[in-house]
Design a protein around this motif. Sequence first.
Motif, PDB file in Angstrom:
ATOM      1  N   GLU A 107       0.847  -1.178   0.000  1.00  0.00           N
ATOM      2  CA  GLU A 107       0.000   0.000   0.000  1.00  0.00           C
ATOM      3  C   GLU A 107       0.888   1.235   0.000  1.00  0.00           C
ATOM      4  N   LEU A 108       0.373   2.324  -0.527  1.00  0.00           N
ATOM      5  CA  LEU A 108       1.151   3.557  -0.562  1.00  0.00           C
ATOM      6  C   LEU A 108       1.330   4.077   0.852  1.00  0.00           C
ATOM      7  N   ALA A 109       2.538   4.562   1.146  1.00  0.00           N
ATOM      8  CA  ALA A 109       2.861   5.027   2.491  1.00  0.00           C
ATOM      9  C   ALA A 109       3.189   6.514   2.514  1.00  0.00           C
ATOM     10  N   SER A 110       2.923   7.209   1.417  1.00  0.00           N
ATOM     11  CA  SER A 110       3.174   8.650   1.366  1.00  0.00           C
ATOM     12  C   SER A 110       2.123   9.293   0.473  1.00  0.00           C
ATOM     13  N   GLU A 111       1.941  10.583   0.673  1.00  0.00           N
ATOM     14  CA  GLU A 111       1.012  11.308  -0.175  1.00  0.00           C
ATOM     15  C   GLU A 111       1.620  11.473  -1.560  1.00  0.00           C
ATOM     16  N   VAL A 112       0.823  11.195  -2.575  1.00  0.00           N
ATOM     17  CA  VAL A 112       1.270  11.389  -3.952  1.00  0.00           C
ATOM     18  C   VAL A 112       0.117  12.032  -4.719  1.00  0.00           C
ATOM     19  N   SER A 113       0.464  12.782  -5.756  1.00  0.00           N
ATOM     20  CA  SER A 113      -0.570  13.394  -6.576  1.00  0.00           C
ATOM     21  C   SER A 113      -1.213  12.334  -7.467  1.00  0.00           C
ATOM     22  N   THR A 114      -2.362  12.674  -8.005  1.00  0.00           N
ATOM     23  CA  THR A 114      -3.055  11.747  -8.904  1.00  0.00           C
ATOM     24  C   THR A 114      -2.180  11.413 -10.100  1.00  0.00           C
ATOM     25  N   ARG A 115      -1.504  12.415 -10.658  1.00  0.00           N
ATOM     26  CA  ARG A 115      -0.664  12.157 -11.831  1.00  0.00           C
ATOM     27  C   ARG A 115       0.553  11.310 -11.466  1.00  0.00           C
ATOM     28  N   ASP A 116       1.128  11.510 -10.280  1.00  0.00           N
ATOM     29  CA  ASP A 116       2.235  10.664  -9.855  1.00  0.00           C
ATOM     30  C   ASP A 116       1.781   9.215  -9.744  1.00  0.00           C
ATOM     31  N   GLN A 117       0.647   9.000  -9.120  1.00  0.00           N
ATOM     32  CA  GLN A 117       0.149   7.641  -8.948  1.00  0.00           C
ATOM     33  C   GLN A 117      -0.184   7.014 -10.289  1.00  0.00           C
ATOM     34  N   THR A 118      -0.823   7.768 -11.159  1.00  0.00           N
ATOM     35  CA  THR A 118      -1.117   7.256 -12.500  1.00  0.00           C
ATOM     36  C   THR A 118       0.167   6.889 -13.220  1.00  0.00           C
ATOM     37  N   GLY A 119       1.192   7.735 -13.055  1.00  0.00           N
ATOM     38  CA  GLY A 119       2.460   7.496 -13.744  1.00  0.00           C
ATOM     39  C   GLY A 119       3.115   6.200 -13.337  1.00  0.00           C
ATOM     40  N   PHE A 120       3.329   6.003 -12.024  1.00  0.00           N
ATOM     41  CA  PHE A 120       4.041   4.776 -11.640  1.00  0.00           C
ATOM     42  C   PHE A 120       3.152   3.549 -11.748  1.00  0.00           C
ATOM     43  N   GLU A 121       1.821   3.714 -11.629  1.00  0.00           N
ATOM     44  CA  GLU A 121       0.949   2.549 -11.798  1.00  0.00           C
ATOM     45  C   GLU A 121       0.912   2.086 -13.246  1.00  0.00           C
ATOM     46  N   LYS A 122       0.951   3.003 -14.198  1.00  0.00           N
ATOM     47  CA  LYS A 122       0.962   2.585 -15.612  1.00  0.00           C
ATOM     48  C   LYS A 122       2.298   1.929 -15.957  1.00  0.00           C
ATOM     49  N   THR A 123       3.395   2.439 -15.406  1.00  0.00           N
ATOM     50  CA  THR A 123       4.692   1.794 -15.629  1.00  0.00           C
ATOM     51  C   THR A 123       4.697   0.407 -15.018  1.00  0.00           C
ATOM     52  N   PHE A 124       4.191   0.302 -13.793  1.00  0.00           N
ATOM     53  CA  PHE A 124       4.099  -0.996 -13.126  1.00  0.00           C
ATOM     54  C   PHE A 124       3.254  -1.964 -13.942  1.00  0.00           C
ATOM     55  N   VAL A 128       1.912  -4.877   3.126  1.00  0.00           N
ATOM     56  CA  VAL A 128       0.644  -5.137   3.806  1.00  0.00           C
ATOM     57  C   VAL A 128       0.822  -6.173   4.914  1.00  0.00           C
ATOM     58  N   SER A 129       1.703  -7.139   4.703  1.00  0.00           N
ATOM     59  CA  SER A 129       1.845  -8.245   5.649  1.00  0.00           C
ATOM     60  C   SER A 129       2.791  -7.929   6.804  1.00  0.00           C
ATOM     61  N   THR A 130       3.878  -7.196   6.562  1.00  0.00           N
ATOM     62  CA  THR A 130       4.879  -6.958   7.614  1.00  0.00           C
ATOM     63  C   THR A 130       4.936  -5.525   8.100  1.00  0.00           C
ATOM     64  N   GLY A 131       4.385  -4.598   7.339  1.00  0.00           N
ATOM     65  CA  GLY A 131       4.486  -3.190   7.708  1.00  0.00           C
ATOM     66  C   GLY A 131       5.802  -2.551   7.331  1.00  0.00           C
ATOM     67  N   SER A 132       6.724  -3.309   6.741  1.00  0.00           N
ATOM     68  CA  SER A 132       8.013  -2.751   6.319  1.00  0.00           C
ATOM     69  C   SER A 132       7.792  -1.701   5.248  1.00  0.00           C
ATOM     70  N   GLN A 133       8.523  -0.614   5.338  1.00  0.00           N
ATOM     71  CA  GLN A 133       8.303   0.519   4.436  1.00  0.00           C
ATOM     72  C   GLN A 133       9.537   0.790   3.591  1.00  0.00           C
ATOM     73  N   VAL A 134       9.310   1.154   2.358  1.00  0.00           N
ATOM     74  CA  VAL A 134      10.368   1.501   1.428  1.00  0.00           C
ATOM     75  C   VAL A 134      10.128   2.913   0.917  1.00  0.00           C
ATOM     76  N   THR A 135      11.110   3.770   1.062  1.00  0.00           N
ATOM     77  CA  THR A 135      11.078   5.083   0.424  1.00  0.00           C
ATOM     78  C   THR A 135      11.971   5.025  -0.804  1.00  0.00           C
ATOM     79  N   VAL A 136      11.401   5.308  -1.954  1.00  0.00           N
ATOM     80  CA  VAL A 136      12.112   5.142  -3.221  1.00  0.00           C
ATOM     81  C   VAL A 136      12.876   6.420  -3.569  1.00  0.00           C
ATOM     82  N   LEU A 137      14.149   6.274  -3.829  1.00  0.00           N
ATOM     83  CA  LEU A 137      15.001   7.361  -4.282  1.00  0.00           C
ATOM     84  C   LEU A 137      15.621   6.971  -5.609  1.00  0.00           C
TER      85      LEU A 137
END
Length: 713
Positions: free
Chosen positions: A418-435, A488-497
Motif C-alpha cells: 500500500e502507498l505510504a506517502s502522499e502522492v498526486s493523482t498524476r504521480d500515482q497514475t504514472g508509476f501505476e501505468k509503468t508498473f 501489507v503483511s509486515t508493515g516494512s516501508q520503502v522510500t524510493v530514491l
Amino acid sequence: MNSDTQVRVEAKPAGAEPRVASALDKKILAHFPGLVVRKDLTHGLKQNAVVPTYVLEYLLGQHCATDNEDVIQSGLESVQRILAKHYVHRNQAELVKSTIKERGSHKVIDKLTVELNEKGGFYEAAFTNLGLKAVPVSADFVRRFPKLLVGGIWCIADVTYEIADDQKISPWQIDTLKPIQVANVDQEAFLKARAQFTTEEWMDALMQSIGFNPDMFSRRAKFLTLIRLVPFCERNYNLLELGPKGTGKSHIYAEFSPHGMLISGSEVTAPKLFVSNASGKIGLVGFWDCVCFDEFAGKDKKVDKTLVDIMKNYMANRTFSRGIEQLTAEASMVFMGNTQKSVPYMLKHSHFFDPLPDKYIDSAFLDRIHSFNPGWEVAPIRHELFTGGYGFVVDYIAEVLKHLRTEDFTGAYKKHFELASEVSTRDQTGFEKTFSGLMKILYPDGQVTPDECAELLSFAMEGRRRVREHILRIDDTFTQHDFAFRSVSTGSQVTVLTPEELQYPSFARVPKKAPDATVRGEDGIESSSLFSSSLAAPIAMGNREKQLQSEEVETPHHIVVAENTKGWSYKRLFGEQLKGARNITISDPYIRNFFQIRNLMEFLEMVHRLVPEGDEISVSLVTQADRENSSKQEDLLNQVKLAFAGSPVSFSWKMDSNPSFHARSITTDTGWKISIDRGLDIFQKYDSGTFSLEQALQEARLTRGAEVTYIKL
C-alpha cells in the motif's frame, strides 16, 4: 561455459563455425516452435537489406525457425533469394521497373504509403524505394490495412505494367498486397509457454528477442532496456528518455514492431499527428500503438506552441479536437533525445529537462510524462552487446504486446503493498501505468511474488520520481512529497530514491529521513526481503550523508555504489583511506582472470599517484590459485610485479589455499579495513578501444553495483 548448461546446435550460417547454444536457447525453441529465429542470421542479412528487423524476421520465421542445420541453410538461401529477387534497392529501382515492364508482372518488397485522390475519389499508392507514385490501389486494401494511409507499411505486392488506351490512366497496377506481419497469436498458448520460464530466463529471452546478449547486461540494465517495450503494451503511456548519443534509444521503436512509428521530433505537425481540420483525416495517433519522437531534444528546434497544447490535452485525457468534435486515440507517446551535459552538472546547475526545446520545458506538459528513463545509465551500443542466440521473431512478440494492451495490472501491487506517502493523482497514475506495463512484459499471467512485485513497483516509482523532482526545479508551485510504499503483511516501508539522488546527495533534495538499508516493520521485526534484488537495492539503500562527499573521511561508515551509475573510481572509494599508508594488503581470492588482474593494475596505478615524492609504499596481494589455469594467472601477476619494479610502489603476491577464504578487503598499516563485497570488480564491461573514454577514465564507466564498509581498527 559449463557443460551441463550448454548444448551444441549444429545450425550455422554459411561460412560460420557451428554455434554453441545455451540451455535457454533450447528452451525457447522447445516452447515456442516456429516462432523463434537465431538473431545473428538477422544481423547478417541486414547488412545487405535496409529493411526493418521485423521484415527480415518475418521471412526468417517462415524459413529458419529451427535448430536443424540443413533446414537453416536451405531457409537462409530461400530468404536471400527472396530478398535478392524481390526487395527493391533504391539504386536499382529503374532495373526493377524494367523487369516489371518486360515480364508484365513482378513481386516486390517495399514500403507503401497510400493517399486519397480527392478529385478522383480513389486511392493512390507511393512506393518508397521503387519510386513509383500515384499508383491506383484498391479501396479494399485500404479498408483492410488502414495504416497504409498513415506513415505506410512494408508489404509484399504484385505489381503489373500495362499501357492503357487512356494515357491518363497509370500503367502501373497492384494486383495483390500483403503486409509483412504475423497473422495471429494464440494468447493462451503464449501464457502457458511463459509459465515454463523463470523470471530471469524470461528477461533473458526478451533481451535476446530484442537482439541483445543478456550476459552483457546487469539486471537493472535489463529493466532500463525492457521499459522501452511498455508503450507497445500499455495504452496512452508517455515515456521520456534522455541520454548520450549511441545508446540505442530509438532502436526498438525503429526496428521492433510494425505497430510503432518513429518520426523526427522536428518533422511532426498537429494535422499529421492528430487530425487535419481541412480534410478531417485522422493523424498518426489514430493508427499506431506507439509514436516515438526521435531526436526530441535540441534548443534550436522550431516548435509549434499549438502542437504542444494539443499534446498536453491528449497525453492527459486521450482526447484531441477537430473543431467542436472531441476524438480519442490510444497511441502511446515516446520522447527520445540526447543530452550534452553530465548528470552531476545538470543536477548542480539546472535540471534533467534542460536539453528539451524551451516550449516543451512546461511543467504542465512534463507532468504528463509517466516515466523518465535515465539513458545515461545505458551502455553505448557496441558489437559485443548483440546476441547470436535464439529469440522470438520480433513481429510475434510485438503482436503479443499489442494483445496485452487490453489487460490492466495497474492495481496488481495492492495485494502486497500500500502507498505510504502522499502522492498526486498524476504521480500515482504514472508509476501505476509503468508498473502495469512491466507486469505485462514480465508476468503476463499476473502471478508475481512479493519480492518481484516490490522490484517492479520500486523501479516504476523511481521513473516517476525523476519526473517529479525535476519539475520542482522549474515550477515551485508543485508540492514536494516522497514516494514510499509499505508491505501489507509486515508493515516494512520503502522510500524510493533515484540512484542519482543517492550518488549526489548534495545536489538533490534530501528527504526528511533517508531510508536505511534494513527497515523495520511496525512489529519491530527486521525485513530486508524487499531489497533482495540487485534492482531494488540501489534504489532503497540509504544513509546518504555518509557517502563520499568531502575530501577527508575519517570515521567508519558504509556506502552503496548504485548499479548502472557513473562517476565512481578507485580514488573516490579508497583514496582518502590510503593516504599516509606505507603497507597495504589486498585480500581477494578472485584475482584470477585477465580483467580482474587488469583491475588490480589500475588500483596500483592509483596508489602510485598517492605516494608523496621521495616516499615508497608496499602493496601485497593475498589470493587463490586458478585451478583451471594457474600458470597463466601467475604469469600475469608476475608481469604486474615487474611493471612496478623500481617505482615507488613495491608489489608482491602470494597464494592462500584455505578453502574458507572468500571475504574481500583492503587493510592498511594506518588502521583501516575496507570490506568490499565485489572486491575491485565494480565496473561493467566497457569499450576498450584506443580512443575510448571508459578505457581512460574509471569515472566514465557504468558500475556493477557494490557495497563498501570502512572500519577503523
